[in-house]
Design an enzyme around this catalytic site. Structure first.
Site, mmCIF file in Angstrom:
data_model
loop_
_atom_site.group_PDB
_atom_site.id
_atom_site.type_symbol
_atom_site.label_atom_id
_atom_site.label_comp_id
_atom_site.label_asym_id
_atom_site.label_seq_id
_atom_site.Cartn_x
_atom_site.Cartn_y
_atom_site.Cartn_z
ATOM 1 N N ARG A 168 -64.991 -47.421 -27.110
ATOM 2 C CA ARG A 168 -63.606 -47.857 -27.321
ATOM 3 C C ARG A 168 -62.959 -46.973 -28.381
ATOM 4 O O ARG A 168 -63.292 -47.054 -29.565
ATOM 5 C CB ARG A 168 -63.540 -49.320 -27.762
ATOM 6 C CG ARG A 168 -62.094 -49.759 -28.078
ATOM 7 C CD ARG A 168 -61.888 -51.249 -28.054
ATOM 8 N NE ARG A 168 -62.532 -51.942 -29.164
ATOM 9 C CZ ARG A 168 -62.321 -53.239 -29.448
ATOM 10 N NH1 ARG A 168 -61.510 -53.965 -28.689
ATOM 11 N NH2 ARG A 168 -62.944 -53.809 -30.454
ATOM 12 N N ASP A 448 -63.679 -59.079 -37.440
ATOM 13 C CA ASP A 448 -63.260 -57.690 -37.329
ATOM 14 C C ASP A 448 -61.749 -57.630 -37.507
ATOM 15 O O ASP A 448 -61.128 -58.617 -37.909
ATOM 16 C CB ASP A 448 -63.723 -57.056 -36.012
ATOM 17 C CG ASP A 448 -63.076 -57.693 -34.779
ATOM 18 O OD1 ASP A 448 -62.169 -58.536 -34.933
ATOM 19 O OD2 ASP A 448 -63.475 -57.330 -33.657
#
Length: 541
Positions: A168, A448
């Site tokens: 990603r 996160d």
């Protein structure tokens, strides 16, 4: 030790603002990245300008909706390209940052796939990015190993036993400040994806393993088309067959939920699926409706996937994907094992099981976990309920989702614990991020950037609507105990936080006061900052 290029060395319009290792960024790699920048930077900027214009309409009271100009795509009878064998069974995917130990553990974890994350779980210091690129290159080559501080050695299992690697890159909204082309910062997305493909595409293609990418934070089919063209350009420059690079798109913004068919269509010769990026999606809902008093969300713990607006989003994604021959991937289980408390650990695992049962019963083709200990739990559920490699045969023709289903606000409350928890998560995560750590365990959840953004955006929205409403109409926002949600409450929580955190071994503890100051500054601004990581990025090396 690898050779380095001198800081600020420029050639062919390229300038590094930090030392660049020659093994990763030799002149041919530099030229490759510069070519991508010159071809696609103007379009990237137009896409970002379109985001701002669209948000201005939402701020003025407009609601997102399905597009009239793309009705033919939504109503057309078409399907995406067939799946490569490595991506047919993706029942459990693990995600995490790109440091060598994580890369080894994730590839060895027993998960179907590992999403190596340069975005939400990596603080993009120059060293972290280069370390991650090098670790992935060595992993692809099969040579990656790591020795920890205790002397324990980590090594990769044989290739057939490894999880399938997906990468990603960072989103279109982010820049890479350490590499300038013609005086402009390079797109962080093109830096991450381009450099990975440059070094690994041939080896991965030879193994029939891609390259494979997860594409984050798209808001429109035009942004997907930009990726389509950039990836086609990369294939041409590297001598790959068209469609060799495969992608999965995270549907993690509210505008993108109205363009899922369109995103699949423009990427139809390389897309493998869509993913319910639930945490960023909740953040995007808050950000999209930041000025809408009637769509203020309750505290994060009450905004679960069983809430009607999230259930509608999930079911529409499954229906859309299966109609078009793509995988519909489920969302992240953020829980981590709770050591020393069997009852609490059992309750956490029960929540994970319930979430994964919901996903597999709804028709998802796979799911995400943040910790290796959750892989057996998720795998058992999907193995029992999904004996086939995927569920594309489950078309979900019973689903009928309209605009209002996707934008309805859920009921709920804001508790004192919820308010204080948002402040603590923001500060602790931001302190760790500024210190170079993008993935932080807090209260037995793996936080996160996406989860921190929910907390940060909620604080801004609660405080600005609460204060404004009292001033204009006298009906502000309140905690469930009757306490006004205002700047007095916010300041009291901020002032008390250092003593609450004192004595704890926290990642980034030395930067807690800097994090408090930055959170206060961002929260008091009249405009909600689009992303926490934009101002924070200027504070890291």
């Amino acid at each position: 030790m690898s050779a380095v290029l001198k800081e600020q060395t420029a050639a062919g319009g390229i300038v590094f603002t930090a030392q660049a290792p020659e093994d990763l960024l030799d002149p041919s790699a530099q030229a490759f990245l510069a070519d991508l920048h010159r071809c696609y930077e103007p379009r990237r900027r137009r896409c970002l300008a379109a985001r701002r214009e669209r948000q201005a309409r939402f701020d003025a009271g407009a609601l997102p909706d399905f597009r009239d100009d793309t009705r033919a795509i939504r109503e057309g009878d078409w399907r995406v390209a067939g799946l490569p064998s490595a991506l047919r069974d993706r029942r459990v995917e693990i995600t995490g940052p790109v440091d060598p130990k994580m890369v080894i553990n994730a590839l060895n974890s027993g998960a179907s796939c590992y999403m190596a994350d340069f975005e939400d779980s990596t603080a993009p210091t120059w060293n972290a990015l280069l370390t991650g690129q090098r670790a992935l290159r060595e992993a692809v080559a099969g040579t990656l190993s790591f020795t920890g501080d205790t002397g324990k050695r980590y090594a990769l299992r044989p290739y057939p036993e490894q999880a399938v690697l997906l990468v990603r890159p960072r989103g279109w909204h982010l820049d890479e400040k350490h590499l300038l082309v013609d005086g402009e910062r390079l797109s962080a997305a093109l830096f991450d994806a381009g450099l990975f493909a440059f070094h690994n595409a041939d080896a991965l293609a030879a193994k029939d393993r891609g390259p494979y990418f997860y594409l984050p934070k798209l808001e429109s089919m035009e942004e997907a088309q930009l990726w389509q063209d950039a990836l086609s350009h990369i294939e041409a420059m590297l001598g790959l067959a068209h469609g060799q690079i495969r992608v999965t798109v995270l549907i993690e913004t509210l505008p993108a939920a109205f363009e899922m068919d369109e995103i699949l269509y423009v990427l139809r010769d390389r897309i493998a699926g869509l993913n319910c990026g639930r945490w960023d999606y909740i953040f995007s809902y808050i950000k999209t409706f930041r000025r809408h008093r009637n769509r203020v969300l309750p505290e994060r713990g009450q905004v679960t996937m069983t809430q009607p607006f999230l259930k509608a989003y999930s079911e529409l994604l499954i229906q859309t994907c299966h109609r078009r021959g793509a995988h519909a991937m489920g969302g992240m289980a953020a829980q981590i094992p709770i050591a020393g408390d069997e009852d609490a650990n059992a309750r956490a695992l029960a929540r994970v099981r319930a979430d994964k049962l919901r996903e597999v019963a709804a028709g998802h083709d796979g799911t995400w976990v943040a910790h290796p200990a959750l892989i057996p739990v998720a795998k058992q559920i999907f193995d029992e309920r999904m004996p086939t490699p995927h569920q594309q045969h489950e078309r979900r023709d019973d689903v009928l989702v309209i605009r209002d289903d996707l934008v309805q606000a859920p009921p709920g409350t804001i508790t004192r614990a919820g308010f204080e928890g948002n402040v603590e998560v923001c500060v602790r995560y931001l302190a760790a991020w500024l210190d170079g750590n993008g993935c932080v365990p807090i209260h037995w959840l793996m936080e996160d950037a996406a989860t921190a953004e929910i907390a940060r955006a909620q604080l801004w929205q609660w405080l600005h609507h609460g204060d404004r409403a009292r001033g204009e109409r006298g009906d502000g926002l309140f905690l469930d105990d009757g306490t006004a949600i205002d700047w007095v409450l916010f300041e009291a929580v901020l002032l008390g936080l250092p003593s609450r955190l004192a004595g704890q071994a926290l990642p980034g503890a030395a930067r807690v006061r800097e994090a408090i100051a930055l959170l206060e500054e961002l929260t008091r601004r009249d405009e909600l900052e689009d992303f926490l990581t934009l101002p924070a990025y200027e504070r890291i090396a």
